[in-house]
Design a protein around this motif. Structure first.
Motif, PDB file in Angstrom:
ATOM      1  N   LYS A 145      30.336  58.649  63.585  1.00 37.40           N
ATOM      2  CA  LYS A 145      29.822  57.754  64.617  1.00 37.40           C
ATOM      3  C   LYS A 145      29.153  56.600  63.888  1.00 37.40           C
ATOM      4  CE  LYS A 145      27.115  57.449  68.850  1.00 37.40           C
ATOM      5  NZ  LYS A 145      26.313  58.187  69.863  1.00 37.40           N
ATOM      6  N   THR A 149      29.938  53.470  67.738  1.00 37.36           N
ATOM      7  CA  THR A 149      31.343  53.786  68.018  1.00 37.36           C
ATOM      8  C   THR A 149      31.691  55.159  67.456  1.00 37.36           C
ATOM      9  OG1 THR A 149      31.881  51.431  67.856  1.00 37.36           O
ATOM     10  CG2 THR A 149      33.724  52.986  67.761  1.00 37.36           C
ATOM     11  N   CYS A 150      32.327  56.015  68.279  1.00 32.45           N
ATOM     12  CA  CYS A 150      32.803  57.334  67.837  1.00 32.45           C
ATOM     13  C   CYS A 150      34.215  57.211  67.283  1.00 32.45           C
ATOM     14  CB  CYS A 150      32.796  58.331  68.993  1.00 32.45           C
ATOM     15  SG  CYS A 150      31.158  58.929  69.413  1.00 32.45           S
ATOM     16  N   ILE A 151      34.454  57.823  66.138  1.00 28.11           N
ATOM     17  CA  ILE A 151      35.775  57.807  65.507  1.00 28.11           C
ATOM     18  C   ILE A 151      36.341  59.223  65.566  1.00 28.11           C
ATOM     19  CG2 ILE A 151      37.086  57.219  63.434  1.00 28.11           C
ATOM     20  CD1 ILE A 151      34.643  55.579  62.509  1.00 28.11           C
ATOM     21  N   TYR A 161      38.944  54.931  68.373  1.00 29.07           N
ATOM     22  CA  TYR A 161      37.601  54.362  68.280  1.00 29.07           C
ATOM     23  C   TYR A 161      37.104  54.112  69.714  1.00 29.07           C
ATOM     24  CZ  TYR A 161      38.103  53.622  63.273  1.00 29.07           C
ATOM     25  OH  TYR A 161      38.253  53.816  61.917  1.00 29.07           O
ATOM     26  N   GLN A 163      33.605  53.103  72.021  1.00 31.06           N
ATOM     27  CA  GLN A 163      32.205  52.697  72.034  1.00 31.06           C
ATOM     28  C   GLN A 163      31.383  53.732  72.793  1.00 31.06           C
ATOM     29  OE1 GLN A 163      31.562  48.529  72.760  1.00 31.06           O
ATOM     30  NE2 GLN A 163      29.446  48.842  73.428  1.00 31.06           N
ATOM     31  N   ASN A 174      36.730  49.134  58.862  1.00 34.09           N
ATOM     32  CA  ASN A 174      37.455  50.276  58.311  1.00 34.09           C
ATOM     33  C   ASN A 174      38.848  49.807  57.922  1.00 34.09           C
ATOM     34  OD1 ASN A 174      36.245  53.164  60.245  1.00 34.09           O
ATOM     35  ND2 ASN A 174      35.216  51.829  58.811  1.00 34.09           N
ATOM     36  N   ALA A 189      38.260  50.041  69.826  1.00 39.34           N
ATOM     37  CA  ALA A 189      37.192  50.244  70.804  1.00 39.34           C
ATOM     38  C   ALA A 189      37.295  49.318  72.013  1.00 39.34           C
ATOM     39  CB  ALA A 189      35.832  50.058  70.125  1.00 39.34           C
ATOM     40  N   VAL A 206      35.170  48.311  63.332  1.00 40.49           N
ATOM     41  CA  VAL A 206      34.818  49.477  64.145  1.00 40.49           C
ATOM     42  C   VAL A 206      34.284  49.012  65.494  1.00 40.49           C
ATOM     43  CG1 VAL A 206      33.227  51.431  64.306  1.00 40.49           C
ATOM     44  CG2 VAL A 206      34.343  50.909  62.127  1.00 40.49           C
ATOM     45  N   ASN A 207      33.336  48.099  65.456  1.00 43.79           N
ATOM     46  CA  ASN A 207      32.702  47.547  66.665  1.00 43.79           C
ATOM     47  C   ASN A 207      33.348  46.205  66.996  1.00 43.79           C
ATOM     48  OD1 ASN A 207      31.645  46.681  64.204  1.00 43.79           O
ATOM     49  ND2 ASN A 207      29.625  46.205  65.048  1.00 43.79           N
TER      50      ASN A 207
END
Length: 385
Positions: A145, A149-151, A161, A163, A174, A189, A206-207
């Motif tokens: 996380k 954001t959770c991966i 990904y 949010q 990433n 996301a 990621v975000n």
């Protein structure tokens, strides 16, 4: 050894550290050197070979020290003979094993060849801190996380990904690395999905919603984008001298060759070259950026052959055998050797299920193309029938 003779040693040393060998070095290897390295890889003896190389280098250094110190030759002979015997024994055993391996693994005809299947669900995720995660070893698992954001890795085929909190204002990147013979799907996301093809690298935030522009970087290879619509945040793919800007659309970007191609399926995109040439694409159009001439052109195309891979198919329309085998080499992770340049120009048209056994695909080509295949390790030899 001169610089040319040291090339095969450099390749072995790169393989020993799990690096992808430099293509410029590989191109300079002789056929015998390639077969030697293939045999070492097949027998998982790269590490042993590297140890021997280091010993040989140490032996040379030792001899230079002896010369520099001007030690009498008469005293050196027994010690050197003993050292040489210890050193050469494993070298002779290794060489003998490789000779036996090569001689007893000559290419065999396609109909009797036993081909190892290709695992298409493989990828490496490189996190922002530089750590790497092999996705095939972490199925159905939340990996991290980061930046709100959770991966999550799902079924060894989708990296998701999502949010799950307040996104960090500073973007965190990433990288997803797809080896030859594999593919992987990525869900960003913002709701955008990306199918990433064999031998490709995509770098992405990621975000992704943290900034006014959603930027991703196709560093090599090919990817098929289905972009989530957001009029306030343009989505830009940066790929080998071409920037592709969209608001919400479906398109393919291919950078395998010295031309970067963007093929539009639906929506509208703006393709912009590094020297500020611009092409606006409508569906069934393609922008082509030639890196050698720095020219950007636009053309009408049938999109099917360019995007079929993302739907599990490979489509050829009057493609040369050279082009066909290049595609199969990428997808099934086999090297290809043509026994003559003439047969490279044989033309094929047809549709192949991308997940078919490669033996099935090669059988079809044999029956229709007047060619024959033989196999050795993960190398396909192509000859006229």
């Amino acid at each position: 050894m001169n610089a040319k003779e040291n090339i095969w040693i450099e390749v072995i040393q790169q393989l020993n550290t799990n690096e992808l060998p430099n293509q410029h070095l590989l191109d300079q290897l002789s056929t015998e050197e390639r077969e030697l390295i293939d045999a070492l890889q097949a027998d998982k003896m790269i590490s042993n070979a590297n140890v021997l190389i280091n010993k040989i280098n140490q032996d040379k250094a030792w001899n230079r020290i002896q010369t520099h110190l001007q030690v009498k030759t008469v005293k050196l002979i027994p010690a050197l003979l003993k050292y040489a015997a210890i050193l050469l024994l494993p070298v002779m055993i290794l060489a003998g094993g490789i000779f036996y391996y090569i001689k007893n693994n000559e290419p065999v005809a396609l109909n009797i060849a036993k081909l190892n299947p290709t695992d298409h669900n493989r990828a490496t995720l490189v996190l922002a801190d530089g750590s790497a995660v092999e996705l095939s070893d972490n199925a159905n698992k939340q990996l991290a996380k980061v930046a709100g954001t959770c991966i999550t890795n799902k079924n060894k085929e989708l990296l998701s990904y999502k949010q799950d909190g307040v996104a960090s204002e500073k973007q965190v990147f990433n990288k997803l690395i797809i080896p030859r013979g594999a593919e992987y799907k990525l869900a960003l996301a913002d709701g955008t999905t990306v199918m990433i093809n064999s031998a490709s690298v995509l770098r992405f935030p990621v975000n992704i919603n943290a900034t006014d522009t959603r930027n991703v970087y196709l560093e090599k290879g090919e990817a098929y984008f289905q972009v989530a619509k957001n009029p306030n945040k343009p989505f830009v793919v940066h790929a080998n001298g071409m920037d592709v800007k969209v608001l919400g659309t479906t398109f393919n970007v291919n950078t395998y060759t010295k031309t970067t191609r963007t093929t539009l399926v639906e929506g509208k995109v703006e393709a912009k070259s590094a020297n500020n040439q611009i092409a606006i694409l409508a569906p069934n159009q393609q922008a082509i950026f030639n890196q050698q001439t720095n020219s950007l052109t636009k053309t009408d195309v049938d999109v099917l052959p360019y995007v079929a891979w993302a739907n599990g198919k490979i489509v050829f329309e009057e493609a040369t055998l050279d082009e066909v085998m290049d595609q199969l080499s990428l997808w099934y992770d086999y090297d290809v050797d043509f026994q003559s340049d003439k047969i490279k120009q044989i033309h094929f048209s047809g549709e192949i299920e991308r997940y078919s056994d490669i033996k099935v695909v090669l059988n079809i080509i044999e029956q229709t193309g007047g060619v024959k295949f033989s196999i050795k390790n993960r190398r396909i030899y192509v000859d006229q029938r």
